[in-house]
Design a protein around this motif. Structure first.
Motif, PDB file in Angstrom:
ATOM      1  N   SER A  41      35.206  31.425  26.650  1.00 32.30           N
ATOM      2  CA  SER A  41      34.003  31.923  27.295  1.00 32.30           C
ATOM      3  C   SER A  41      34.382  32.761  28.498  1.00 32.30           C
ATOM      4  O   SER A  41      35.284  32.411  29.253  1.00 32.30           O
ATOM      5  CB  SER A  41      33.136  30.741  27.759  1.00 32.30           C
ATOM      6  OG  SER A  41      32.780  29.939  26.652  1.00 32.30           O
ATOM      7  N   PRO A  42      33.685  33.891  28.697  1.00 32.51           N
ATOM      8  CA  PRO A  42      34.013  34.754  29.826  1.00 32.51           C
ATOM      9  C   PRO A  42      33.870  34.000  31.141  1.00 32.51           C
ATOM     10  O   PRO A  42      32.908  33.303  31.396  1.00 32.51           O
ATOM     11  CB  PRO A  42      32.965  35.879  29.712  1.00 32.51           C
ATOM     12  CG  PRO A  42      32.499  35.837  28.287  1.00 32.51           C
ATOM     13  CD  PRO A  42      32.605  34.419  27.862  1.00 32.51           C
ATOM     14  N   GLY A  43      34.861  34.138  31.998  1.00 36.08           N
ATOM     15  CA  GLY A  43      34.826  33.540  33.327  1.00 36.08           C
ATOM     16  C   GLY A  43      35.417  32.156  33.404  1.00 36.08           C
ATOM     17  O   GLY A  43      35.609  31.622  34.488  1.00 36.08           O
ATOM     18  N   LYS A  44      35.726  31.518  32.281  1.00 36.77           N
ATOM     19  CA  LYS A  44      36.282  30.169  32.328  1.00 36.77           C
ATOM     20  C   LYS A  44      37.739  30.181  32.749  1.00 36.77           C
ATOM     21  O   LYS A  44      38.193  29.356  33.511  1.00 36.77           O
ATOM     22  CB  LYS A  44      36.128  29.491  30.969  1.00 36.77           C
ATOM     23  CG  LYS A  44      34.711  28.973  30.700  1.00 36.77           C
ATOM     24  CD  LYS A  44      34.676  28.156  29.426  1.00 36.77           C
ATOM     25  CE  LYS A  44      33.281  27.596  29.173  1.00 36.77           C
ATOM     26  NZ  LYS A  44      33.235  26.788  27.928  1.00 36.77           N
ATOM     27  N   ALA A  45      38.495  31.111  32.175  1.00 36.34           N
ATOM     28  CA  ALA A  45      39.928  31.156  32.465  1.00 36.34           C
ATOM     29  C   ALA A  45      40.154  31.798  33.824  1.00 36.34           C
ATOM     30  O   ALA A  45      39.717  32.903  34.068  1.00 36.34           O
ATOM     31  CB  ALA A  45      40.657  31.934  31.389  1.00 36.34           C
ATOM     32  N   LYS A  46      40.831  31.089  34.696  1.00 36.57           N
ATOM     33  CA  LYS A  46      41.138  31.615  36.014  1.00 36.57           C
ATOM     34  C   LYS A  46      42.587  32.080  36.051  1.00 36.57           C
ATOM     35  O   LYS A  46      43.480  31.374  35.603  1.00 36.57           O
ATOM     36  CB  LYS A  46      40.915  30.548  37.082  1.00 36.57           C
ATOM     37  CG  LYS A  46      39.462  30.133  37.220  1.00 36.57           C
ATOM     38  CD  LYS A  46      39.306  29.123  38.340  1.00 36.57           C
ATOM     39  CE  LYS A  46      37.845  28.711  38.486  1.00 36.57           C
ATOM     40  NZ  LYS A  46      37.663  27.711  39.562  1.00 36.57           N
ATOM     41  N   PRO A  47      42.857  33.282  36.586  1.00 34.38           N
ATOM     42  CA  PRO A  47      44.236  33.766  36.644  1.00 34.38           C
ATOM     43  C   PRO A  47      45.071  32.892  37.562  1.00 34.38           C
ATOM     44  O   PRO A  47      44.651  32.578  38.674  1.00 34.38           O
ATOM     45  CB  PRO A  47      44.089  35.189  37.218  1.00 34.38           C
ATOM     46  CG  PRO A  47      42.774  35.182  37.911  1.00 34.38           C
ATOM     47  CD  PRO A  47      41.901  34.230  37.160  1.00 34.38           C
ATOM     48  N   PRO A  48      46.233  32.437  37.123  1.00 33.74           N
ATOM     49  CA  PRO A  48      47.092  31.596  37.960  1.00 33.74           C
ATOM     50  C   PRO A  48      47.561  32.353  39.193  1.00 33.74           C
ATOM     51  O   PRO A  48      48.201  33.401  39.091  1.00 33.74           O
ATOM     52  CB  PRO A  48      48.258  31.250  37.032  1.00 33.74           C
ATOM     53  CG  PRO A  48      48.248  32.299  35.986  1.00 33.74           C
ATOM     54  CD  PRO A  48      46.838  32.739  35.822  1.00 33.74           C
ATOM     55  N   LYS A  49      47.250  31.797  40.374  1.00 33.60           N
ATOM     56  CA  LYS A  49      47.583  32.485  41.619  1.00 33.60           C
ATOM     57  C   LYS A  49      49.082  32.577  41.826  1.00 33.60           C
ATOM     58  O   LYS A  49      49.574  33.532  42.440  1.00 33.60           O
ATOM     59  CB  LYS A  49      46.927  31.759  42.793  1.00 33.60           C
ATOM     60  CG  LYS A  49      45.406  31.812  42.769  1.00 33.60           C
ATOM     61  CD  LYS A  49      44.795  31.096  43.969  1.00 33.60           C
ATOM     62  CE  LYS A  49      43.281  31.163  43.928  1.00 33.60           C
ATOM     63  NZ  LYS A  49      42.650  30.459  45.080  1.00 33.60           N
ATOM     64  N   THR A  50      49.819  31.574  41.332  1.00 27.32           N
ATOM     65  CA  THR A  50      51.270  31.616  41.518  1.00 27.32           C
ATOM     66  C   THR A  50      51.885  32.794  40.773  1.00 27.32           C
ATOM     67  O   THR A  50      52.833  33.420  41.264  1.00 27.32           O
ATOM     68  CB  THR A  50      51.903  30.310  41.021  1.00 27.32           C
ATOM     69  OG1 THR A  50      51.507  30.066  39.666  1.00 27.32           O
ATOM     70  CG2 THR A  50      51.482  29.137  41.881  1.00 27.32           C
ATOM     71  N   VAL A  51      51.345  33.111  39.598  1.00 23.55           N
ATOM     72  CA  VAL A  51      51.871  34.244  38.836  1.00 23.55           C
ATOM     73  C   VAL A  51      51.607  35.547  39.570  1.00 23.55           C
ATOM     74  O   VAL A  51      52.486  36.410  39.697  1.00 23.55           O
ATOM     75  CB  VAL A  51      51.256  34.272  37.429  1.00 23.55           C
ATOM     76  CG1 VAL A  51      51.647  35.551  36.693  1.00 23.55           C
ATOM     77  CG2 VAL A  51      51.697  33.061  36.627  1.00 23.55           C
TER      78      VAL A  51
END
Length: 475
Positions: free
Chosen positions: A272-282
């Motif tokens: 679903s759009p917006g569920k996946a959050k980009p990993p800040k460490t990456v």
């Protein structure tokens, strides 16, 4: 409205969408920049004496006092000049990026091009009126207050990202860099000849600077009157990606995209759009890798013009133009490298290949004694452009399109700020070591380039647990 226009990197486009291509602005701006960079070096050299051919020396010693004084004067000029160029955009570039995201994508491009034109006019006036060389600091400040290269390039990258899908984005952005390199190559090749067109101290360089101003003027008016903002084509939830039934991967282009599904679940349902959050460490590691690598590149770029003017090379104006042109061939080879490597490797692997390429070339450059050795070192750097461009592409896949302007300008400002520190440090190191080991700066750049591989390697390692990066289909 008639047949479409075939574009090699975007498929078939309606005729009016030709106006969304940013390449004419990039090409004309870079020609102006290449002419300006060569003109600035040669005008500054003439202002501090020794404006004639560098093939002949009036000093019996190859490291005579006059030559060393001239080298230090030019180096000190560039220390201050690079400080002005690097620091003044901090006052305006982020604001321009924010305005571009909120109101209109062309704001950062057009405003920065206005400052670009004013700085080129400054060099033209210096040549025409024989003003003191210090007035070029003011011209550089005007350029920076209008956003400088940081605002311009972040705007270009935002438009390029909006007009491409995720699977082709690395290729799209490296193509823009290719246009930049080809334009710079042409401008550098012509710069030495244009500088010599008018004889005399006051007239020399007039045609060169006038051509630079003309190209900058064209870029500004094209961006204002012709260029249109493309509609975003990166909409990941529109349709299910197709699957390669042989390999079990998605499509043909590997990308650093954590929103893509695992190989095992790709046939199931889209997230679903917006569920996946980009990993800040990456994102943080990508920033660190970009900054360390940029330190190496900026340091080398700043020292090379000084290096080629003195022993052991002692190039004249035409040779300086050829040398600058050789630096732009990396845009062509890097583009070809991305075309090939993107079908075989992940983004992180391509980034590390580019870092190894530059680090190896910088190490060779440290021991250059003849002109042919310089070009061998340049050849070793053939993939040096891949890291920064691919890092930008990777970041664009981890953030929303509405944040492109802010994120790209933060990255560009980070690179500009660290570049200012690097420029000052490298110029001082060069002054201290040019009589002992003139290649010290290049050896340091080689070390930093290999050091930058560490955070990128961590990103590559962290990919495995939380996503099997597959390929995105392009049709």
């Amino acid at each position: 409205m008639g047949p479409g226009v075939t574009c090699p990197w975007s498929g078939r486009l309606p005729r009016l969408q030709v106006r969304t291509w940013i390449e004419p602005v990039v090409a004309s701006t870079q020609v102006a920049s290449a002419l300006y960079d060569a003109g600035l070096l040669l005008v500054v050299k003439a202002s501090f004496g020794g404006g004639g051919s560098s093939n002949h020396s009036t000093s019996p010693s190859p490291r005579g006092t006059l030559e060393d004084q001239q080298q230090k004067a030019i180096s000190n000029f560039y220390i201050v000049y690079n400080l002005v160029v690097g620091l003044t955009p901090l006052l305006s570039a982020y604001g321009l990026g924010w305005l571009s995201d909120r109101y209109h994508r062309k704001i950062s491009i057009c405003v920065s091009l206005l400052g670009f034109l004013l700085s080129r006019l400054g060099l033209l006036l210096k040549v025409l009126l024989d003003w003191p060389v210090e007035m070029l600091y003011g011209a550089a400040a005007l350029n920076g207050l209008c956003g400088g290269f940081s605002a311009f390039w972040s705007g270009v990258m935002a438009l390029g990202s909006l007009g491409s899908s995720q699977g082709r984005r690395s290729v799209r952005l490296i193509l823009i860099d290719l246009i930049l390199g080809l334009a710079g190559f042409c401008g550098s090749m012509a710069s030495g000849y244009l500088f010599e067109q008018m004889a005399g101290h006051s007239g020399q360089g007039l045609i060169l600077t006038a051509c630079s101003v003309s190209c900058a003027t064209f870029a500004l008016f094209y961006s204002l009157l012709v260029l249109k903002v493309p509609e975003s084509v990166a909409k990941p939830s529109q349709e299910l990606p197709s699957v390669d039934t042989v390999s079990g991967t998605v499509g043909t282009y590997r990308s650093l995209d954590p929103d893509q599904l695992d190989k095992q679940s790709v046939v199931g349902h889209l997230p679903s759009p917006g569920k996946a959050k980009p990993p800040k460490t990456v994102i943080a590691l990508l920033f660190v890798g970009a900054i360390i690598y940029d330190l190496a590149v900026v340091g080398t770029v700043d020292v090379v013009p000084l290096f080629v003017l003195r022993e052991p090379l002692r190039w004249n104006q035409v040779q300086v133009g050829y040398g600058m042109a050789a630096g732009y061939t990396v845009f062509i080879t890097s583009f070809l490298g991305v075309l090939v490597f993107s079908r075989c490797f992940r983004d992180t692997t391509m980034i590390m290949i580019g870092m190894v390429s530059f680090g190896s070339g910088a190490l060779l450059l440290a021991f250059v004694k003849e002109t042919y050795m310089f070009y061998i070192a340049r050849a070793a750097m053939m993939f040096a452009l891949i890291p920064i461009t691919t890092i930008r592409s990777a970041m664009s896949k981890l953030i929303k399109g509405s944040s492109y302007g802010k994120v790209f300008v933060i990255l560009q400002l980070s690179l500009a700020l660290t570049g200012v520190v690097t420029s000052t440090m490298y110029n001082k190191i060069y002054q201290l070591t040019m009589d002992t080991f003139v290649g010290t700066c290049f050896a340091l750049s080689s070390f930093l380039s290999f050091l930058a591989i560490i955070p990128i390697g961590i990103v590559a390692y962290k990919q495995v647990p939380w996503s099997q990066y597959g390929d995105i289909t392009e049709k």
